[in-house]
Write an enzyme that holds these catalytic residues in place. Structure first.
Site, mmCIF file in Angstrom:
data_model
loop_
_atom_site.group_PDB
_atom_site.id
_atom_site.type_symbol
_atom_site.label_atom_id
_atom_site.label_comp_id
_atom_site.label_asym_id
_atom_site.label_seq_id
_atom_site.Cartn_x
_atom_site.Cartn_y
_atom_site.Cartn_z
ATOM 1 N N HIS A 18 0.852 -1.194 0.000
ATOM 2 C CA HIS A 18 0.000 0.000 0.000
ATOM 3 C C HIS A 18 0.887 1.244 0.000
ATOM 4 C CE1 HIS A 18 -3.977 1.985 1.432
ATOM 5 N NE2 HIS A 18 -3.130 2.943 1.096
ATOM 6 N N HIS A 20 1.175 4.928 -2.256
ATOM 7 C CA HIS A 20 0.720 5.824 -3.331
ATOM 8 C C HIS A 20 1.945 6.508 -3.933
ATOM 9 C CE1 HIS A 20 -3.572 5.705 -2.017
ATOM 10 N NE2 HIS A 20 -3.035 5.511 -0.830
ATOM 11 N N ASP A 138 -10.173 7.919 -7.976
ATOM 12 C CA ASP A 138 -10.299 8.919 -6.910
ATOM 13 C C ASP A 138 -11.777 9.070 -6.547
ATOM 14 O OD1 ASP A 138 -10.450 11.268 -5.362
ATOM 15 O OD2 ASP A 138 -8.660 12.085 -6.329
ATOM 16 N N GLY A 171 -8.592 8.507 -2.106
ATOM 17 C CA GLY A 171 -8.997 9.920 -2.103
ATOM 18 C C GLY A 171 -9.699 10.268 -0.799
ATOM 19 N N HIS A 196 -9.747 1.322 -0.162
ATOM 20 C CA HIS A 196 -9.663 2.058 1.101
ATOM 21 C C HIS A 196 -11.031 1.952 1.767
ATOM 22 C CE1 HIS A 196 -6.048 3.750 -0.614
ATOM 23 N NE2 HIS A 196 -5.819 4.450 0.473
ATOM 24 N N GLU A 199 -12.006 4.341 6.579
ATOM 25 C CA GLU A 199 -11.018 5.331 7.042
ATOM 26 C C GLU A 199 -11.684 6.297 8.001
ATOM 27 O OE1 GLU A 199 -7.824 7.052 4.266
ATOM 28 O OE2 GLU A 199 -9.404 6.374 2.933
ATOM 29 N N ASP A 281 2.019 6.614 2.456
ATOM 30 C CA ASP A 281 2.665 7.754 1.778
ATOM 31 C C ASP A 281 3.952 8.059 2.524
ATOM 32 O OD1 ASP A 281 0.341 8.671 -0.052
ATOM 33 O OD2 ASP A 281 -0.602 8.551 1.908
HETATM 34 P P1 IMP Z 1 -1.204 9.429 -6.521
HETATM 35 O O1 IMP Z 1 -2.441 8.608 -6.752
HETATM 36 O O2 IMP Z 1 0.049 8.764 -6.968
HETATM 37 O O3 IMP Z 1 -1.348 10.816 -7.077
HETATM 38 O O4 IMP Z 1 -1.023 9.557 -4.929
HETATM 39 C C1 IMP Z 1 -1.622 10.557 -4.137
HETATM 40 C C2 IMP Z 1 -3.108 10.327 -3.996
HETATM 41 O O5 IMP Z 1 -3.367 9.104 -3.288
HETATM 42 C C3 IMP Z 1 -3.822 11.392 -3.159
HETATM 43 O O6 IMP Z 1 -4.161 12.511 -3.942
HETATM 44 C C4 IMP Z 1 -5.075 10.630 -2.688
HETATM 45 O O7 IMP Z 1 -6.046 10.599 -3.691
HETATM 46 C C5 IMP Z 1 -4.547 9.217 -2.512
HETATM 47 N N1 IMP Z 1 -4.205 8.963 -1.105
HETATM 48 C C6 IMP Z 1 -2.996 8.988 -0.527
HETATM 49 N N2 IMP Z 1 -3.085 8.690 0.773
HETATM 50 C C7 IMP Z 1 -4.373 8.455 1.030
HETATM 51 C C8 IMP Z 1 -5.093 8.076 2.217
HETATM 52 O O8 IMP Z 1 -4.554 7.888 3.321
HETATM 53 N N3 IMP Z 1 -6.444 7.953 2.065
HETATM 54 C C9 IMP Z 1 -7.084 8.122 0.899
HETATM 55 N N4 IMP Z 1 -6.433 8.460 -0.224
HETATM 56 C C10 IMP Z 1 -5.108 8.625 -0.143
HETATM 57 ZN ZN ZN Z 2 -3.791 4.923 1.067
#
Ligand code: IMP
Ligand code: ZN
Length: 347
Positions: A18, A20, A138, A171, A196, A199, A281
């Site tokens: 997990h 991102h 998202d 998201g 997800h 949360e 993250d």
């Molecule tokens: P990306 O999809 O590579 O742009 O990674 C960032 C995106 O992942 C954020 O803009 C969120 O949409 C999603 N994201 C990251 N961490 C979380 C979380 O803890 N909960 C929900 N969405 C998350």
């Molecule tokens: Zn996440």
């Protein structure tokens, strides 16, 4: 003899399921990609946020914005992916990584271009780390936009079946909702699903997600009844026993878990339910997979042998082939055998 937990948590071959992409970028990489004029006020503000090793929640969201601004060209997306893979391998000893990212269109870059750049960086990786890709929807997006993203995902999955293995829903959990038809379509087209879930407290959505039965759940913070979940949802969960991706630091910083000790992972540990340890993250929350393993030792009283077992069990939850699962299990068994005396029989 391995000196301490710190060395152990680094050295143990680990599986990250997990992560991102844009939340995993290191501060150094973000600074490099931003290529801003260093004399500007904006540069100074961004540099200040990036220099912190602990961040407030507001600053965490600011880092997502910085990352998205920094990865708005095909070249930057490629470099960002390369950097995250290197970081997970070299600084965290991750041997299998499922990276996830939301296909994003920017001026001069379509969602397909975005995904192709990520896939190219994954395919050109020649480190001792296997990398697969999960593509995210998202939850803030409209049904129309989500359908468009799903169509891109399915098209890219046909093009790169050996890399793209799954789909995710992520998201802001306060916005949007789980759309079962979308995820059923993804599943019918051979994608694994990681969603997800819980949360925030939202029993109705949690029930819909559990009834659908994803292959893995992200977070599941408010699922267990001791953490505010409904008994009926917990009963469904206990029948399905879906592996949960636990991200301790992320939950503590976001304030959904009160503390590392009072993290819901304790219920999964106590009842031997399936879970894995993940970063979510690592760039945004200033963490690493090594640190997340350390937190579980420090706050949940596990021994090195338990951590090895967690890493070994996680292999069963990955979205790759049985052949890859076997390879990973052999790697972990070999590691166990070569460390057995010093680690597990030292008392
Ligand atoms: P990306 O999809 O590579 O742009 O990674 C960032 C995106 O992942 C954020 O803009 C969120 O949409 C999603 N994201 C990251 N961490 C979380 C979380 O803890 N909960 C929900 N969405 C998350
Ligand atoms: Zn996440």
């Amino acid at each position: 003899m391995m000196e301490d937990v710190d060395d152990f948590c680094f050295d143990l071959p680990k599986i990250e399921l997990h992560a991102h992409l844009n939340g995993s970028l290191s501060d150094q990489c973000l600074k490099k990609l931003n290529c801003m004029d260093e004399s500007t006020k904006e540069y100074k503000r961004i540099a200040d946020v990036l220099d912190k090793t602990e961040r407030t929640l507001t600053e965490c969201f600011e880092v997502f914005n910085i990352a998205h601004r920094a990865t708005n060209t095909v070249d930057a997306v490629y470099k960002a992916t390369q950097s995250v893979i290197r970081d997970f391998y070299l600084n965290d000893h991750v041997v299998y990584l499922e990276l996830r990212t939301t296909p994003r269109a920017e001026e001069g870059m379509s969602k397909e271009d975005y995904v192709s750049a990520v896939v190219r960086a994954i395919k050109e990786n020649n480190l001792e780390i296997i990398v697969k890709l999960i593509l995210s929807i998202d939850r803030r997006h409209s049904t129309e936009e989500s359908l468009d993203t799903l169509n891109v995902i399915l098209k890219m999955k046909t093009k790169y079946p050996d890399v793209i293995v799954g789909i995710d829903l992520s998201g802001n959990p306060h916005e949007g909702k789980f759309n079962v038809d979308l995820f059923q379509k993804a599943r019918d087209n051979g994608l694994k699903t990681s969603i997800h879930c819980a949360e925030i407290k939202n029993d109705e959505e949690v029930e819909n997600i559990l009834t659908f039965g994803p292959d893995r759940l992200g977070h599941a913070t408010f699922l267990h009844p001791s953490f505010g979940g409904s008994q009926s949802n917990w009963d469904i969960y206990c029948k399905k026993k879906i592996p949960v991706e636990c991200c301790l630091t992320s939950n503590v910083i976001c304030g959904t878990s009160k503390s590392f000790q009072e993290h819901h992972i304790r219920e999964w540990i106590k009842s031997s339910l399936p879970f894995c340890i993940c970063t979510d993250d690592k760039g945004v929350f200033c963490t690493s997979l090594k640190k997340e393993y350390e937190m579980v030792v420090e706050h949940h009283g596990l021994e090195p042998k338990d951590l090895w077992q967690i890493s070994y069990n996680t292999v069963d939850y990955i979205f790759a082939s049985d052949e890859i699962k076997t390879r990973l299990k052999v790697k972990l068994m070999n590691w166990y055998n070569s460390h057995e005396d010093e680690l597990f029989n030292s008392d």
